[in-house]
Design a protein around this motif. Structure first.
Motif, PDB file in Angstrom:
ATOM      1  N   UNK A 170     -65.127 -17.268 -25.804  1.00  0.00           N
ATOM      2  CA  UNK A 170     -64.619 -15.910 -25.788  1.00  0.00           C
ATOM      3  C   UNK A 170     -63.833 -15.606 -24.518  1.00  0.00           C
ATOM      4  N   UNK A 171     -62.880 -14.683 -24.641  1.00  0.00           N
ATOM      5  CA  UNK A 171     -62.018 -14.330 -23.510  1.00  0.00           C
ATOM      6  C   UNK A 171     -62.792 -13.653 -22.382  1.00  0.00           C
ATOM      7  N   UNK A 172     -64.036 -13.259 -22.637  1.00  0.00           N
ATOM      8  CA  UNK A 172     -64.841 -12.702 -21.542  1.00  0.00           C
ATOM      9  C   UNK A 172     -65.117 -13.764 -20.482  1.00  0.00           C
ATOM     10  N   UNK A 173     -64.903 -15.033 -20.835  1.00  0.00           N
ATOM     11  CA  UNK A 173     -65.148 -16.106 -19.862  1.00  0.00           C
ATOM     12  C   UNK A 173     -63.855 -16.637 -19.246  1.00  0.00           C
ATOM     13  N   UNK A 174     -62.731 -16.004 -19.598  1.00  0.00           N
ATOM     14  CA  UNK A 174     -61.441 -16.476 -19.077  1.00  0.00           C
ATOM     15  C   UNK A 174     -61.439 -16.532 -17.554  1.00  0.00           C
ATOM     16  N   UNK A 175     -62.020 -15.508 -16.919  1.00  0.00           N
ATOM     17  CA  UNK A 175     -61.978 -15.456 -15.455  1.00  0.00           C
ATOM     18  C   UNK A 175     -62.917 -16.474 -14.805  1.00  0.00           C
ATOM     19  N   UNK A 176     -63.760 -17.110 -15.602  1.00  0.00           N
ATOM     20  CA  UNK A 176     -64.605 -18.167 -15.046  1.00  0.00           C
ATOM     21  C   UNK A 176     -63.846 -19.486 -14.959  1.00  0.00           C
ATOM     22  N   UNK A 177     -62.840 -19.633 -15.796  1.00  0.00           N
ATOM     23  CA  UNK A 177     -62.187 -20.938 -15.920  1.00  0.00           C
ATOM     24  C   UNK A 177     -61.543 -21.427 -14.620  1.00  0.00           C
ATOM     25  N   UNK A 178     -60.800 -20.591 -13.879  1.00  0.00           N
ATOM     26  CA  UNK A 178     -60.234 -21.109 -12.623  1.00  0.00           C
ATOM     27  C   UNK A 178     -61.317 -21.618 -11.665  1.00  0.00           C
ATOM     28  N   UNK A 179     -62.464 -20.937 -11.633  1.00  0.00           N
ATOM     29  CA  UNK A 179     -63.540 -21.403 -10.755  1.00  0.00           C
ATOM     30  C   UNK A 179     -64.086 -22.746 -11.248  1.00  0.00           C
ATOM     31  N   UNK A 180     -64.148 -22.887 -12.573  1.00  0.00           N
ATOM     32  CA  UNK A 180     -64.667 -24.143 -13.123  1.00  0.00           C
ATOM     33  C   UNK A 180     -63.700 -25.294 -12.860  1.00  0.00           C
ATOM     34  N   UNK A 181     -62.405 -25.009 -12.964  1.00  0.00           N
ATOM     35  CA  UNK A 181     -61.416 -26.063 -12.686  1.00  0.00           C
ATOM     36  C   UNK A 181     -61.497 -26.472 -11.209  1.00  0.00           C
ATOM     37  N   UNK A 182     -61.708 -25.478 -10.337  1.00  0.00           N
ATOM     38  CA  UNK A 182     -61.855 -25.766  -8.899  1.00  0.00           C
ATOM     39  C   UNK A 182     -63.021 -26.740  -8.682  1.00  0.00           C
ATOM     40  N   UNK A 183     -64.160 -26.464  -9.305  1.00  0.00           N
ATOM     41  CA  UNK A 183     -65.328 -27.339  -9.146  1.00  0.00           C
ATOM     42  C   UNK A 183     -65.065 -28.723  -9.753  1.00  0.00           C
ATOM     43  N   UNK A 184     -64.387 -28.757 -10.913  1.00  0.00           N
ATOM     44  CA  UNK A 184     -64.079 -30.056 -11.522  1.00  0.00           C
ATOM     45  C   UNK A 184     -63.245 -30.910 -10.570  1.00  0.00           C
ATOM     46  N   UNK A 185     -62.282 -30.270  -9.921  1.00  0.00           N
ATOM     47  CA  UNK A 185     -61.416 -31.036  -9.010  1.00  0.00           C
ATOM     48  C   UNK A 185     -62.218 -31.567  -7.836  1.00  0.00           C
ATOM     49  N   UNK A 186     -63.090 -30.715  -7.283  1.00  0.00           N
ATOM     50  CA  UNK A 186     -63.891 -31.153  -6.136  1.00  0.00           C
ATOM     51  C   UNK A 186     -64.831 -32.292  -6.528  1.00  0.00           C
ATOM     52  N   UNK A 187     -65.385 -32.202  -7.731  1.00  0.00           N
ATOM     53  CA  UNK A 187     -66.384 -33.191  -8.156  1.00  0.00           C
ATOM     54  C   UNK A 187     -65.743 -34.405  -8.833  1.00  0.00           C
ATOM     55  N   UNK A 188     -64.417 -34.389  -8.958  1.00  0.00           N
ATOM     56  CA  UNK A 188     -63.727 -35.529  -9.556  1.00  0.00           C
ATOM     57  C   UNK A 188     -63.939 -35.637 -11.053  1.00  0.00           C
ATOM     58  N   UNK A 189     -64.166 -34.509 -11.725  1.00  0.00           N
ATOM     59  CA  UNK A 189     -64.368 -34.521 -13.182  1.00  0.00           C
ATOM     60  C   UNK A 189     -63.043 -34.273 -13.890  1.00  0.00           C
ATOM     61  N   UNK A 190     -62.870 -34.828 -15.096  1.00  0.00           N
ATOM     62  CA  UNK A 190     -61.659 -34.494 -15.859  1.00  0.00           C
ATOM     63  C   UNK A 190     -61.702 -33.027 -16.304  1.00  0.00           C
ATOM     64  N   UNK A 191     -60.547 -32.397 -16.383  1.00  0.00           N
ATOM     65  CA  UNK A 191     -60.517 -30.993 -16.830  1.00  0.00           C
ATOM     66  C   UNK A 191     -60.347 -30.957 -18.339  1.00  0.00           C
TER      67      UNK A 191
END
Ligand code: GLU
Length: 301
Positions: free
Chosen positions: A200-221
């Motif tokens: 749901x779009x209520x989680x849209x604003x979480x996505x940039x934070x999740x991508x930030x963590x993925x990059x730090x942890x070396x996970x694929x987006x």
């Protein structure tokens, strides 16, 4: 027509804070139909990370309801409550990189911050350079950077945010000792090999934070797509707090038709009398994703 793709793995990740309602059904349908119409897998993950907000029995109730509505998931259900070691390992990795820090600020001090972002007060960075004298660690925060973060949302289009300005350094381990959703979801999406997150779009604003963590942890987006959420007559997102009514398994077909209508699908009138199998067969074969309109109407017969 089911198109086979090399690999598509989606998921539905409910929090057992209450029974499923019309809003959660829309998110479940969107992720299910995206996955199944592409010949992909669909996993269920129980996000039972927040005991104070959980409702006894909700986990079983959610799984029974999904079954009764004809959802078929691949593999075993993953329970976040059994994965604390994995989140601890991710936090250790972030510590090794020196991108997290202990924060000793109280809720009140943060709420008093004069800096406001997209979702309320932005942490003013008080403990960024070390804890002030006499303070102990209450929560763990990840450092954010003052630069553009861009991603392409499958339904909402290009999204550009600035992590430092829009959210600030955010919590990965909470004051009450529980793991923050942002950290757990990133670890689990990576461990489960999720390629597409549809929610749901209520989680849209979480996505940039999740991508930030993925990059730090070396996970694929994974790829992201956020669908319009269902609101009540006051325009509030349906949730337990806004008094959403639980789904009723005896009304599975009409409630699914409503969800499909919300997702912009044009429904032939004869689906009204369909059984669950034929309804899903039709929905998977005719899934027309990306339609944002929230109209709900069966075509005139
Ligand atoms: N557990 C979250 C919720 O129920 C969804 C998390 C997600 O899909 O990333 O709102």
């Amino acid at each position: 027509m089911v198109k086979a793709t090399d690999s598509y793995r989606g998921r539905f990740a409910p929090s057992p804070t209450g029974p499923l309602h019309a809003g959660s059904l829309v998110a479940a349908c969107a992720s299910y139909l995206e996955a199944r119409s592409r010949g992909g897998e669909w996993l269920v993950r129980m996000e039972d990370l927040d005991p104070p907000r959980e409702m006894p029995g909700a986990t079983d109730d959610i799984l029974r309801t999904l079954e009764a509505f004809g959802f078929e998931w691949d593999g075993e259900v993953l329970y976040q409550s059994r994965r604390h070691d994995h989140y601890a390992e991710a936090l250790r990795e972030l510590e090794r990189q020196d991108v997290v820090y202990g924060c000793g600020c109280s809720r009140r001090e943060i709420a008093d911050s004069s800096v406001h972002g997209i979702e309320g007060p932005v942490y003013p960075g008080t403990c960024r350079g070390g804890l002030p004298a006499g303070r102990g660690v209450r929560a763990w925060r990840v450092r954010t950077t003052d630069e553009a973060m861009v991603f392409e949302d499958g339904w909402q289009g290009r999204i550009e945010r600035n992590l430092a300005r829009d959210y600030g350094d955010f919590v990965v381990k909470r004051t009450d000792g529980f793991w923050a959703y942002q950290l757990a979801v990133v670890v689990d999406d990576a461990d489960q090999g999720i390629t597409h997150v549809v929610r749901g779009a209520d989680l849209l604003e979480s996505t940039p934070r999740q991508i930030h963590l993925q990059r730090l942890l070396g996970f694929p987006a994974p790829r992201y797509a956020h669908c319009t959420v269902v609101t009540n007559a006051q325009g509030e997102k349906l949730s337990k707090q806004t008094g959403a009514v639980a789904l009723d398994a005896r009304q599975a077909v009409p409630q699914l038709l409503d969800a499909l209508g919300h997702l912009g699908q044009t429904l032939p009138g004869e689906l009204r009398d369909a059984d669950l199998d034929s309804l899903w067969g039709w929905a998977i074969a005719n899934w027309a994703p990306g339609v944002k309109s929230a109209h709900t109407a069966l075509e005139a017969e």
